[in-house]
Write a protein that holds these residues in place. Structure first.
Motif, PDB file in Angstrom:
ATOM      1  N   ALA A 170      16.224 -15.334 131.483  1.00  0.00           N
ATOM      2  CA  ALA A 170      17.640 -15.012 131.650  1.00  0.00           C
ATOM      3  C   ALA A 170      18.012 -15.152 133.120  1.00  0.00           C
ATOM      4  CB  ALA A 170      17.911 -13.592 131.159  1.00  0.00           C
ATOM      5  N   GLY A 171      19.217 -15.652 133.376  1.00  0.00           N
ATOM      6  CA  GLY A 171      19.672 -15.863 134.745  1.00  0.00           C
ATOM      7  C   GLY A 171      19.483 -17.278 135.243  1.00  0.00           C
ATOM      8  N   SER A 172      18.684 -18.086 134.523  1.00  0.00           N
ATOM      9  CA  SER A 172      18.441 -19.466 134.928  1.00  0.00           C
ATOM     10  C   SER A 172      19.670 -20.331 134.682  1.00  0.00           C
ATOM     11  CB  SER A 172      17.268 -20.056 134.144  1.00  0.00           C
ATOM     12  OG  SER A 172      16.092 -19.309 134.341  1.00  0.00           O
ATOM     13  N   THR A 173      19.894 -21.302 135.553  1.00  0.00           N
ATOM     14  CA  THR A 173      20.905 -22.330 135.317  1.00  0.00           C
ATOM     15  C   THR A 173      20.192 -23.516 134.685  1.00  0.00           C
ATOM     16  OG1 THR A 173      22.220 -21.628 137.217  1.00  0.00           O
ATOM     17  CG2 THR A 173      22.640 -23.833 136.359  1.00  0.00           C
ATOM     18  N   VAL A 174      20.664 -23.959 133.522  1.00  0.00           N
ATOM     19  CA  VAL A 174      19.922 -24.957 132.760  1.00  0.00           C
ATOM     20  C   VAL A 174      20.802 -26.131 132.356  1.00  0.00           C
ATOM     21  CG1 VAL A 174      18.278 -23.263 131.854  1.00  0.00           C
ATOM     22  CG2 VAL A 174      20.388 -23.739 130.590  1.00  0.00           C
ATOM     23  N   LEU A 175      20.127 -27.228 132.068  1.00  0.00           N
ATOM     24  CA  LEU A 175      20.750 -28.417 131.505  1.00  0.00           C
ATOM     25  C   LEU A 175      20.288 -28.520 130.066  1.00  0.00           C
ATOM     26  CD1 LEU A 175      22.325 -31.144 132.029  1.00  0.00           C
ATOM     27  CD2 LEU A 175      20.080 -32.151 132.529  1.00  0.00           C
ATOM     28  N   GLY A 224      23.472 -26.815 119.338  1.00  0.00           N
ATOM     29  CA  GLY A 224      23.881 -25.429 119.204  1.00  0.00           C
ATOM     30  C   GLY A 224      25.238 -25.181 118.585  1.00  0.00           C
ATOM     31  N   ILE A 225      25.655 -23.922 118.651  1.00  0.00           N
ATOM     32  CA  ILE A 225      26.938 -23.465 118.113  1.00  0.00           C
ATOM     33  C   ILE A 225      27.700 -22.781 119.235  1.00  0.00           C
ATOM     34  CG2 ILE A 225      28.063 -21.942 116.456  1.00  0.00           C
ATOM     35  CD1 ILE A 225      25.797 -22.393 114.569  1.00  0.00           C
ATOM     36  N   GLU A 226      28.966 -23.154 119.394  1.00  0.00           N
ATOM     37  CA  GLU A 226      29.785 -22.657 120.487  1.00  0.00           C
ATOM     38  C   GLU A 226      30.592 -21.425 120.067  1.00  0.00           C
ATOM     39  OE1 GLU A 226      32.117 -26.058 121.351  1.00  0.00           O
ATOM     40  OE2 GLU A 226      30.482 -27.130 122.360  1.00  0.00           O
ATOM     41  N   PHE A 227      30.814 -20.543 121.039  1.00  0.00           N
ATOM     42  CA  PHE A 227      31.570 -19.316 120.826  1.00  0.00           C
ATOM     43  C   PHE A 227      32.555 -19.114 121.975  1.00  0.00           C
ATOM     44  CE2 PHE A 227      27.460 -18.841 118.869  1.00  0.00           C
ATOM     45  CZ  PHE A 227      27.673 -18.146 117.700  1.00  0.00           C
ATOM     46  N   LYS A 228      33.560 -18.306 121.725  1.00  0.00           N
ATOM     47  CA  LYS A 228      34.467 -17.869 122.772  1.00  0.00           C
ATOM     48  C   LYS A 228      34.319 -16.366 122.956  1.00  0.00           C
ATOM     49  CE  LYS A 228      36.799 -21.571 124.081  1.00  0.00           C
ATOM     50  NZ  LYS A 228      36.755 -22.056 125.489  1.00  0.00           N
ATOM     51  N   GLY A 229      34.119 -15.930 124.204  1.00  0.00           N
ATOM     52  CA  GLY A 229      34.026 -14.512 124.496  1.00  0.00           C
ATOM     53  C   GLY A 229      35.390 -13.849 124.442  1.00  0.00           C
ATOM     54  N   ALA A 230      35.408 -12.528 124.588  1.00  0.00           N
ATOM     55  CA  ALA A 230      36.657 -11.770 124.520  1.00  0.00           C
ATOM     56  C   ALA A 230      37.637 -12.200 125.605  1.00  0.00           C
ATOM     57  CB  ALA A 230      36.352 -10.274 124.631  1.00  0.00           C
ATOM     58  N   ASP A 231      37.118 -12.675 126.749  1.00  0.00           N
ATOM     59  CA  ASP A 231      37.980 -13.099 127.848  1.00  0.00           C
ATOM     60  C   ASP A 231      38.219 -14.606 127.856  1.00  0.00           C
ATOM     61  OD1 ASP A 231      35.473 -13.976 128.524  1.00  0.00           O
ATOM     62  OD2 ASP A 231      35.429 -13.041 130.518  1.00  0.00           O
ATOM     63  N   GLY A 232      37.807 -15.303 126.781  1.00  0.00           N
ATOM     64  CA  GLY A 232      38.007 -16.741 126.691  1.00  0.00           C
ATOM     65  C   GLY A 232      36.882 -17.576 127.275  1.00  0.00           C
ATOM     66  N   GLY A 235      33.456 -19.554 127.552  1.00  0.00           N
ATOM     67  CA  GLY A 235      32.682 -20.303 126.575  1.00  0.00           C
ATOM     68  C   GLY A 235      31.205 -19.955 126.609  1.00  0.00           C
ATOM     69  N   TYR A 236      30.623 -19.796 125.430  1.00  0.00           N
ATOM     70  CA  TYR A 236      29.185 -19.546 125.293  1.00  0.00           C
ATOM     71  C   TYR A 236      28.638 -20.504 124.247  1.00  0.00           C
ATOM     72  CZ  TYR A 236      29.959 -15.147 127.788  1.00  0.00           C
ATOM     73  OH  TYR A 236      30.300 -14.209 128.727  1.00  0.00           O
ATOM     74  N   ILE A 237      27.330 -20.710 124.293  1.00  0.00           N
ATOM     75  CA  ILE A 237      26.674 -21.525 123.279  1.00  0.00           C
ATOM     76  C   ILE A 237      25.308 -20.919 122.971  1.00  0.00           C
ATOM     77  CG2 ILE A 237      25.623 -23.124 124.957  1.00  0.00           C
ATOM     78  CD1 ILE A 237      26.154 -25.385 122.907  1.00  0.00           C
ATOM     79  N   VAL A 238      24.938 -20.932 121.698  1.00  0.00           N
ATOM     80  CA  VAL A 238      23.604 -20.492 121.288  1.00  0.00           C
ATOM     81  C   VAL A 238      22.866 -21.711 120.748  1.00  0.00           C
ATOM     82  CG1 VAL A 238      22.258 -19.009 119.765  1.00  0.00           C
ATOM     83  CG2 VAL A 238      24.403 -18.174 120.727  1.00  0.00           C
ATOM     84  N   LEU A 239      21.678 -21.969 121.301  1.00  0.00           N
ATOM     85  CA  LEU A 239      20.885 -23.114 120.854  1.00  0.00           C
ATOM     86  C   LEU A 239      19.404 -22.769 120.904  1.00  0.00           C
ATOM     87  CD1 LEU A 239      20.068 -23.956 123.919  1.00  0.00           C
ATOM     88  CD2 LEU A 239      22.046 -25.418 123.794  1.00  0.00           C
ATOM     89  N   ARG A 240      18.602 -23.626 120.329  1.00  0.00           N
ATOM     90  CA  ARG A 240      17.156 -23.410 120.364  1.00  0.00           C
ATOM     91  C   ARG A 240      16.620 -23.771 121.749  1.00  0.00           C
ATOM     92  NH1 ARG A 240      14.938 -22.133 115.524  1.00  0.00           N
ATOM     93  NH2 ARG A 240      16.139 -22.624 113.646  1.00  0.00           N
ATOM     94  N   ALA A 241      15.548 -23.093 122.156  1.00  0.00           N
ATOM     95  CA  ALA A 241      14.984 -23.336 123.479  1.00  0.00           C
ATOM     96  C   ALA A 241      14.534 -24.787 123.648  1.00  0.00           C
ATOM     97  CB  ALA A 241      13.799 -22.391 123.709  1.00  0.00           C
ATOM     98  N   SER A 242      14.175 -25.444 122.548  1.00  0.00           N
ATOM     99  CA  SER A 242      13.753 -26.851 122.612  1.00  0.00           C
ATOM    100  C   SER A 242      14.900 -27.773 123.001  1.00  0.00           C
ATOM    101  CB  SER A 242      13.152 -27.294 121.278  1.00  0.00           C
ATOM    102  OG  SER A 242      14.088 -27.125 120.223  1.00  0.00           O
ATOM    103  N   ASP A 243      16.148 -27.302 122.894  1.00  0.00           N
ATOM    104  CA  ASP A 243      17.308 -28.098 123.284  1.00  0.00           C
ATOM    105  C   ASP A 243      17.649 -27.927 124.772  1.00  0.00           C
ATOM    106  OD1 ASP A 243      17.888 -29.322 120.810  1.00  0.00           O
ATOM    107  OD2 ASP A 243      18.805 -27.478 120.094  1.00  0.00           O
TER     108      ASP A 243
END
Length: 246
Positions: free
Chosen positions: A211-216, A222-230, A232-240
């Motif tokens: 956690a805290g890493s900046t990644v490519l 994955g699947i994209e989400f919007k937080g309460a403040d707008g 953007g988040y994404i959940v994906l597998r670590a292999s991606d």
């Protein structure tokens, strides 16, 4: 909570007993990724006849009571039933006994009552006790919602929650870009990671992305989400996740 979008298709095994199920879940708003390339086949839910009073999933399967579909657009326009977005999350109301990996018995790690989000094409939809449910494998559940905001989601197994970097709003020449012409970013900051996948002996293998890493990451994963403040988040597998940036 907010609301979630997703559809389900798949095969699952269940056993019927004589116990009741729990109350309806709340929901979360989800934006599906453009990665899905298979055509969507719409199927009616399997209807369980009233003589059965309980539905018990087997193995590592989980029974989720679905959240309600959106009946209006953000602008308040009423949607016909065919245009309403299907939920992509709900409340866990029953779990199987688990599975065996090697010589070790692995119980389902999701508790009854947990609010969860699951993969878009996972599971088999059933109508039971006048409510829609989804039977799916534990690995098809993306994460557990611990608050009304996606930033607090707890990813499961080998999945990673990433806060997406903001897209550039101007070209190098200074031209202002519209939302539709902005380049979709594939860089972000890791907010939370799952406990890792199981190895052949049933032991968790911790993920190498902290956690805290900046990644490519892979652009359409994955699947994209919007937080309460707008945000953007994404959940994906670590292999991606392709690389850690520093």
């Amino acid at each position: 909570m907010s609301s979630v979008q997703l559809s389900g298709a798949g095969v699952a095994a269940v056993a019927f007993t004589n116990k009741g199920l729990a109350s309806p879940p709340s929901a979360l708003r989800v934006c599906s990724s453009r990665r899905s390339v298979r055509s969507l086949v719409v199927r009616a839910a399997t209807v369980v006849t009233p003589k059965y009073t309980s539905l018990k999933p087997l193995g590592d399967r989980v029974l989720v009571k679905l959240g309600a579909a959106e009946e209006k657009t953000a602008g308040g326009i009423l949607l016909p039933s065919t245009a309403q977005s299907k939920p992509q999350g709900g409340e866990v109301v029953a779990v199987g006994a688990g599975r065996t990996v090697g010589d070790k018995k692995i119980e389902v790690g999701i508790q009854i009552g947990a609010e969860v989000v699951y993969s878009k094409y996972a599971g088999t939809e059933v109508e039971f006790n006048d409510s829609k449910h989804l039977i799916l494998k534990e690995d098809d559940i993306i994460g557990i919602l611990e608050s009304d905001d996606v930033k607090d989601m707890k990813p499961l197994n080998d999945r990673v929650l990433i806060k997406v970097a903001e897209a550039e709003d101007r070209t190098p020449g200074g031209l202002i870009l519209t939302e539709t012409t902005k380049e979709k970013p594939s860089i972000g900051t890791v907010v939370a990671v799952g406990p890792g996948p199981l190895d052949d002996e049933g032991k968790r293998q911790p993920l190498s992305v902290p956690a805290g890493s900046t990644v490519l990451y892979v652009k359409y994963a994955g699947i994209e989400f919007k937080g309460a403040d707008g945000t953007g988040y994404i959940v994906l597998r670590a292999s991606d996740v392709m690389a850690v940036l520093s």
